[in-house]
Scaffold this active site. Structure first.
Site, PDB file in Angstrom:
ATOM      1  N   GLU A  11       0.819  -1.215   0.000  1.00 19.77           N
ATOM      2  CA  GLU A  11       0.000   0.000   0.000  1.00 19.77           C
ATOM      3  C   GLU A  11       0.854   1.268   0.000  1.00 19.77           C
ATOM      4  O   GLU A  11       0.391   2.328   0.422  1.00 19.77           O
ATOM      5  CB  GLU A  11      -0.938  -0.018   1.212  1.00 19.77           C
ATOM      6  CG  GLU A  11      -1.893  -1.182   1.201  1.00 19.77           C
ATOM      7  CD  GLU A  11      -2.754  -1.239   2.447  1.00 19.77           C
ATOM      8  OE1 GLU A  11      -3.552  -0.303   2.656  1.00 19.77           O
ATOM      9  OE2 GLU A  11      -2.617  -2.198   3.212  1.00 19.77           O
ATOM     10  N   SER A 137      -6.868  -2.945   2.672  1.00 21.63           N
ATOM     11  CA  SER A 137      -7.225  -2.232   1.444  1.00 21.63           C
ATOM     12  C   SER A 137      -7.509  -3.140   0.257  1.00 21.63           C
ATOM     13  O   SER A 137      -7.163  -2.837  -0.874  1.00 21.63           O
ATOM     14  CB  SER A 137      -6.131  -1.228   1.074  1.00 21.63           C
ATOM     15  OG  SER A 137      -6.119  -0.160   1.986  1.00 21.63           O
ATOM     16  N   TYR A 200      -9.479   3.673  -4.161  1.00 18.89           N
ATOM     17  CA  TYR A 200      -8.515   4.763  -4.236  1.00 18.89           C
ATOM     18  C   TYR A 200      -8.481   5.548  -5.534  1.00 18.89           C
ATOM     19  O   TYR A 200      -7.923   6.633  -5.575  1.00 18.89           O
ATOM     20  CB  TYR A 200      -7.109   4.221  -3.926  1.00 18.89           C
ATOM     21  CG  TYR A 200      -7.001   3.683  -2.517  1.00 18.89           C
ATOM     22  CD1 TYR A 200      -7.191   4.516  -1.425  1.00 18.89           C
ATOM     23  CD2 TYR A 200      -6.751   2.340  -2.282  1.00 18.89           C
ATOM     24  CE1 TYR A 200      -7.112   4.038  -0.133  1.00 18.89           C
ATOM     25  CE2 TYR A 200      -6.665   1.853  -0.994  1.00 18.89           C
ATOM     26  CZ  TYR A 200      -6.846   2.703   0.073  1.00 18.89           C
ATOM     27  OH  TYR A 200      -6.768   2.223   1.346  1.00 18.89           O
ATOM     28  N   ARG A 239     -11.273   2.845  11.653  1.00 10.88           N
ATOM     29  CA  ARG A 239     -12.469   2.750  10.817  1.00 10.88           C
ATOM     30  C   ARG A 239     -12.854   1.288  10.686  1.00 10.88           C
ATOM     31  O   ARG A 239     -12.013   0.446  10.347  1.00 10.88           O
ATOM     32  CB  ARG A 239     -12.210   3.347   9.427  1.00 10.88           C
ATOM     33  CG  ARG A 239     -13.507   3.696   8.679  1.00 10.88           C
ATOM     34  CD  ARG A 239     -13.269   3.961   7.196  1.00 10.88           C
ATOM     35  NE  ARG A 239     -13.061   2.725   6.469  1.00 10.88           N
ATOM     36  CZ  ARG A 239     -11.987   2.452   5.726  1.00 10.88           C
ATOM     37  NH1 ARG A 239     -11.011   3.335   5.598  1.00 10.88           N
ATOM     38  NH2 ARG A 239     -11.891   1.295   5.105  1.00 10.88           N
ATOM     39  N   ASP A 241     -15.339  -1.629   8.974  1.00  6.31           N
ATOM     40  CA  ASP A 241     -16.107  -1.895   7.751  1.00  6.31           C
ATOM     41  C   ASP A 241     -17.129  -3.003   7.984  1.00  6.31           C
ATOM     42  O   ASP A 241     -16.867  -3.977   8.709  1.00  6.31           O
ATOM     43  CB  ASP A 241     -15.163  -2.305   6.618  1.00  6.31           C
ATOM     44  CG  ASP A 241     -14.144  -1.224   6.279  1.00  6.31           C
ATOM     45  OD1 ASP A 241     -14.440  -0.043   6.524  1.00  6.31           O
ATOM     46  OD2 ASP A 241     -13.049  -1.571   5.802  1.00  6.31           O
ATOM     47  N   GLU A 257     -13.863  -5.920   9.323  1.00  6.17           N
ATOM     48  CA  GLU A 257     -12.542  -5.674   9.907  1.00  6.17           C
ATOM     49  C   GLU A 257     -12.444  -4.236  10.383  1.00  6.17           C
ATOM     50  O   GLU A 257     -13.248  -3.378  10.001  1.00  6.17           O
ATOM     51  CB  GLU A 257     -11.432  -5.968   8.894  1.00  6.17           C
ATOM     52  CG  GLU A 257     -11.444  -5.083   7.668  1.00  6.17           C
ATOM     53  CD  GLU A 257     -10.325  -5.443   6.689  1.00  6.17           C
ATOM     54  OE1 GLU A 257      -9.533  -6.360   6.984  1.00  6.17           O
ATOM     55  OE2 GLU A 257     -10.248  -4.807   5.643  1.00  6.17           O
ATOM     56  N   ASN A 259      -9.765  -1.022  10.566  1.00  3.77           N
ATOM     57  CA  ASN A 259      -8.530  -0.433  10.040  1.00  3.77           C
ATOM     58  C   ASN A 259      -7.987   0.547  11.065  1.00  3.77           C
ATOM     59  O   ASN A 259      -8.636   1.551  11.366  1.00  3.77           O
ATOM     60  CB  ASN A 259      -8.817   0.309   8.730  1.00  3.77           C
ATOM     61  CG  ASN A 259      -9.508  -0.584   7.714  1.00  3.77           C
ATOM     62  OD1 ASN A 259      -8.870  -1.362   7.038  1.00  3.77           O
ATOM     63  ND2 ASN A 259     -10.828  -0.488   7.632  1.00  3.77           N
ATOM     64  N   GLY A 263      -7.179   5.283   5.430  1.00  8.86           N
ATOM     65  CA  GLY A 263      -6.654   6.215   4.444  1.00  8.86           C
ATOM     66  C   GLY A 263      -7.153   7.637   4.654  1.00  8.86           C
ATOM     67  O   GLY A 263      -8.282   7.858   5.083  1.00  8.86           O
TER      68      GLY A 263
END
Length: 296
Positions: A11, A137, A200, A239, A241, A257, A259, A263
Site C-alpha cells: 500500500e 485495502s 482509491y 475505521r 467496515d 474488519e 482499520n 486512508g
C-alpha cells in the site's frame, strides 16, 4: 512533526498520498512538518530529526501491524493511532475475529487454509472470498462467485496460508471512530467488487454520508464500530467496515474488519465523515498529532 509515509508495503502509493495530504493539512495549522519516506534507515532518520511527535501515515505491513509502533515505543517518540498490540491484532484478521466474537460482535465464518489447497479445490461452497490474513485495502482479495466451477488460481505473491471466508451479500458500510466517538456511517456505492481501485481511484466509488439506511442499522454500525475499537484496544482514529444484507434486517449486519490507520487521501472515507461532523481535515490532522503519545 514527522509524518511517516511510503514504506515497503503493498500500500505504499496510497500511504504516500495520505502522508502528503496530512503534511499539507498540518502546515495549514502552522505545525513545522518533515515528511519521512520510511525505509531501513528510519531509526537513524528519526534520531537525527528528534521530532516532538510522529503522525503515522503508513498503511499495510510494517507500518500498520505493530512493527513501526514498537520502534517508536523503543525510541520514546510519541505517535498517532493505535499501539503495538492493537495494531497487530487488527491486522491479523483471524485473531481480530476472535476478539470480536468475545465481544459478542457479528462476524462471518472463515478459516485459514494453505494457499495450495485453495488452488486445488473449493475449500468451502461458493460464493466465498480469499485474502491474505494480514493485509488491508483489498490487497490480494479474490471473490469466488456462486457459479464458479473451478477454484481460484491465486497469484504466486499470495502468502502460503490464506483466509477463506463466506461471501456476505449486501451493502458496503463503514464507520470511523475518533477517540471515544463514532462519527457516522457511510454507504459505499460501486458498480462491482469494492476492490483496491474502487477504494482509491477517482470515480471508483461513490460515498453517501450519512448513509440512507434505517435508524436501527445506523445505530448498530456506530455501536459495533466503537465496541470493536475498544475491544482491540485501539487509540486515536480507526475505521470499521461492514456488509449489510438488507433482507435479514439487523441480523444481516456483519463486521468485516477494523482499520487502525484508515486512508486520508482525497477519496478517503474518514475525512468525509469528520467533515460531516463539522471537523475539517486540518483539524482532524491536528487532533491526531495532539493525541499522540507512547504506551498506546
Amino acid at each position: 512533526m514527522a509524518v511517516l509515509m511510503g514504506g515497503p508495503s503493498a500500500e505504499r502509493e496510497v500511504s504516500l498520498s495520505t502522508g502528503q495530504a496530512c503534511a499539507a493539512a498540518l502546515r495549514e495549522k502552522d505545525y513545522t512538518v518533515v515528511e519521512v519516506d520510511a525505509g531501513p534507515d528510519l531509526p537513524a532518520v528519526l534520531s537525527d530529526l528528534a521530532p516532538d511527535a510522529v503522525l503515522n501515515c503508513l498503511h499495510g505491513r510494517w507500518g500498520e501491524d505493530g512493527c513501526v509502533q514498537g520502534l517508536l515505543e523503543w525510541m520514546g517518540i510519541p505517535y498517532s493511532h493505535s499501539g503495538v498490540l492493537a495494531s497487530a491484532l487488527a491486522m491479523d484478521k483471524q485473531r481480530s475475529k476472535d476478539v470480536y466474537r468475545g465481544e459478542g460482535l457479528p462476524v462471518v465464518e472463515g478459516l485459514l487454509v494453505a494457499a495450495d489447497e485453495v488452488r486445488a479445490a473449493h475449500v468451502m461452497a461458493p460464493p466465498y472470498v480469499v485474502k491474505p490474513n494480514n493485509e488491508g485495502s483489498s490487497v490480494g482479495v479474490y471473490l469466488v462467485r456462486e457459479a464458479a466451477n473451478s477454484p481460484p488460481q491465486l497469484d504466486g505473491d499470495m502468502p502460503d496460508v490464506v483466509m477463506v471466508e463466506q461471501f456476505v451479500p449486501g451493502r458496503e458500510l463503514t464507520t470511523t471512530v475518533m477517540g471515544d466517538r463514532a462519527l457516522g456511517v457511510t454507504d459505499i456505492l460501486t458498480t462491482g467488487w469494492y476492490d483496491y481501485d474502487a477504494k482509491y481511484k477517482e470515480g471508483g466509488s461513490a460515498h453517501v454520508v450519512p448513509a440512507d439506511i434505517p435508524e436501527d442499522i445506523y445505530a448498530l454500525c456506530l455501536d459495533y464500530a466503537l465496541r470493536a475499537h475498544n475491544a482491540l484496544g485501539c487509540k486515536g482514529v480507526s475505521r470499521t467496515d461492514f456488509r449489510w444484507d438488507e433482507s435479514k434486517g439487523a441480523a444481516g449486519l456483519i463486521l468485516l474488519e477494523t482499520n487502525t490507520q484508515p486512508g486520508l487521501t482525497g477519496t478517503s472515507l474518514t475525512p468525509e465523515q469528520a467533515e460531516h461532523c463539522g471537523i475539517s481535515f486540518p483539524d482532524l490532522c491536528a487532533w491526531m498529532v495532539e493525541d499522540a503519545s507512547c504506551a498506546r
